[in-house]
Design a protein around this motif. Structure first.
Motif, mmCIF file in Angstrom:
data_model
loop_
_atom_site.group_PDB
_atom_site.id
_atom_site.type_symbol
_atom_site.label_atom_id
_atom_site.label_comp_id
_atom_site.label_asym_id
_atom_site.label_seq_id
_atom_site.Cartn_x
_atom_site.Cartn_y
_atom_site.Cartn_z
ATOM 1 N N VAL A 8 0.849 -1.192 0.000
ATOM 2 C CA VAL A 8 0.000 0.000 0.000
ATOM 3 C C VAL A 8 0.886 1.244 0.000
ATOM 4 N N SER A 9 1.996 1.177 0.712
ATOM 5 C CA SER A 9 2.928 2.297 0.771
ATOM 6 C C SER A 9 3.473 2.651 -0.613
ATOM 7 N N ASP A 10 3.789 1.629 -1.418
ATOM 8 C CA ASP A 10 4.279 1.878 -2.779
ATOM 9 C C ASP A 10 3.239 2.611 -3.614
ATOM 10 N N ILE A 11 1.982 2.201 -3.486
ATOM 11 C CA ILE A 11 0.913 2.865 -4.240
ATOM 12 C C ILE A 11 0.793 4.316 -3.785
ATOM 13 N N GLY A 12 0.861 4.519 -2.479
ATOM 14 C CA GLY A 12 0.759 5.873 -1.948
ATOM 15 C C GLY A 12 1.856 6.784 -2.455
ATOM 16 N N THR A 13 3.069 6.260 -2.529
ATOM 17 C CA THR A 13 4.196 7.059 -3.014
ATOM 18 C C THR A 13 3.997 7.439 -4.480
ATOM 19 N N VAL A 14 3.531 6.499 -5.293
ATOM 20 C CA VAL A 14 3.276 6.801 -6.701
ATOM 21 C C VAL A 14 2.159 7.842 -6.806
ATOM 22 N N LEU A 15 1.097 7.654 -6.041
ATOM 23 C CA LEU A 15 -0.015 8.605 -6.068
ATOM 24 C C LEU A 15 0.468 10.011 -5.723
ATOM 25 N N ARG A 16 1.263 10.116 -4.661
ATOM 26 C CA ARG A 16 1.775 11.427 -4.249
ATOM 27 C C ARG A 16 2.668 12.040 -5.333
ATOM 28 N N ALA A 17 3.545 11.229 -5.924
ATOM 29 C CA ALA A 17 4.446 11.741 -6.963
ATOM 30 C C ALA A 17 3.668 12.265 -8.161
ATOM 31 N N VAL A 18 2.672 11.517 -8.594
ATOM 32 C CA VAL A 18 1.879 11.947 -9.747
ATOM 33 C C VAL A 18 1.085 13.200 -9.403
ATOM 34 N N ARG A 19 0.487 13.225 -8.223
ATOM 35 C CA ARG A 19 -0.291 14.399 -7.814
ATOM 36 C C ARG A 19 0.583 15.641 -7.748
ATOM 37 N N LYS A 20 1.740 15.520 -7.091
ATOM 38 C CA LYS A 20 2.621 16.678 -6.954
ATOM 39 C C LYS A 20 3.162 17.139 -8.302
ATOM 40 N N SER A 21 3.545 16.191 -9.156
ATOM 41 C CA SER A 21 4.092 16.582 -10.458
ATOM 42 C C SER A 21 3.020 17.196 -11.347
ATOM 43 N N SER A 22 1.750 16.934 -11.031
ATOM 44 C CA SER A 22 0.638 17.524 -11.787
ATOM 45 C C SER A 22 0.200 18.863 -11.204
ATOM 46 N N GLY A 23 0.773 19.233 -10.065
ATOM 47 C CA GLY A 23 0.436 20.503 -9.438
ATOM 48 C C GLY A 23 -0.945 20.514 -8.801
ATOM 49 N N ARG A 25 -3.343 19.985 -5.539
ATOM 50 C CA ARG A 25 -3.321 19.926 -4.076
ATOM 51 C C ARG A 25 -4.106 18.705 -3.620
ATOM 52 N N ILE A 26 -3.729 18.180 -2.471
ATOM 53 C CA ILE A 26 -4.368 16.959 -1.984
ATOM 54 C C ILE A 26 -5.860 17.165 -1.714
ATOM 55 N N ASP A 27 -6.230 18.335 -1.188
ATOM 56 C CA ASP A 27 -7.649 18.572 -0.928
ATOM 57 C C ASP A 27 -8.440 18.702 -2.226
ATOM 58 N N ASP A 28 -7.809 19.224 -3.271
ATOM 59 C CA ASP A 28 -8.483 19.298 -4.572
ATOM 60 C C ASP A 28 -8.683 17.904 -5.160
ATOM 61 N N LEU A 29 -7.668 17.052 -5.061
ATOM 62 C CA LEU A 29 -7.795 15.685 -5.553
ATOM 63 C C LEU A 29 -8.914 14.958 -4.813
ATOM 64 N N ALA A 30 -8.917 15.094 -3.498
ATOM 65 C CA ALA A 30 -9.961 14.441 -2.696
ATOM 66 C C ALA A 30 -11.348 14.911 -3.139
ATOM 67 N N GLY A 31 -11.486 16.208 -3.369
ATOM 68 C CA GLY A 31 -12.771 16.754 -3.813
ATOM 69 C C GLY A 31 -13.178 16.239 -5.184
ATOM 70 N N MET A 32 -12.211 16.104 -6.093
ATOM 71 C CA MET A 32 -12.511 15.609 -7.443
ATOM 72 C C MET A 32 -13.020 14.175 -7.404
ATOM 73 N N VAL A 33 -12.502 13.399 -6.458
ATOM 74 C CA VAL A 33 -12.842 11.978 -6.384
ATOM 75 C C VAL A 33 -14.034 11.728 -5.458
ATOM 76 N N GLY A 34 -14.292 12.672 -4.559
ATOM 77 C CA GLY A 34 -15.397 12.504 -3.632
ATOM 78 C C GLY A 34 -15.019 11.739 -2.377
ATOM 79 N N VAL A 35 -13.765 11.895 -1.953
ATOM 80 C CA VAL A 35 -13.318 11.292 -0.696
ATOM 81 C C VAL A 35 -12.819 12.407 0.208
ATOM 82 N N SER A 36 -12.624 12.094 1.471
ATOM 83 C CA SER A 36 -12.133 13.116 2.395
ATOM 84 C C SER A 36 -10.643 13.364 2.159
ATOM 85 N N LYS A 37 -10.214 14.548 2.567
ATOM 86 C CA LYS A 37 -8.787 14.874 2.488
ATOM 87 C C LYS A 37 -7.998 13.892 3.346
#
Length: 94
Positions: A8-23, A25-37
């Protein structure tokens, strides 16, 4: 780019890298998907939920390898995060 994930940690690291490289924010991603921050943060931090942890244990036991494919633009961010995690692990092990 592809990366093999074993936890799960590996998936999280990839998710964070892709999110950050896309500019994004974590709260925006959560809102787009419909999950909590908090949920998005837990995933990025590799929080091992019961279900996901069990899934990876089953896969490992059977010798199944999982990989994710993501944009090459996130590769440098993924490497930076991996180095940071290794440094934290080294510091904790001393």
């Amino acid at each position: 780019m592809k990366k093999t994930v074993d936890s799960v940690s590996d998936i999280g690291t990839v998710l964070r890298a892709v999110r950050k490289s896309s500019g994004i924010r974590i709260d925006d991603l959560a809102g787009m998907v419909g999950v909590s921050k908090q949920f998005a943060s837990d995933v990025e931090n590799g929080k091992d939920t019961v279900q996901m942890g069990r899934v990876f244990r089953l896969l490992r036991e059977l010798g199944v390898r999982v990989s994710v494919e993501f944009h090459d633009s996130a590769a440098s961010e993924l490497e930076r995060l991996a180095q940071r995690a290794a440094q934290k692990q080294d510091a904790g092990g001393e």
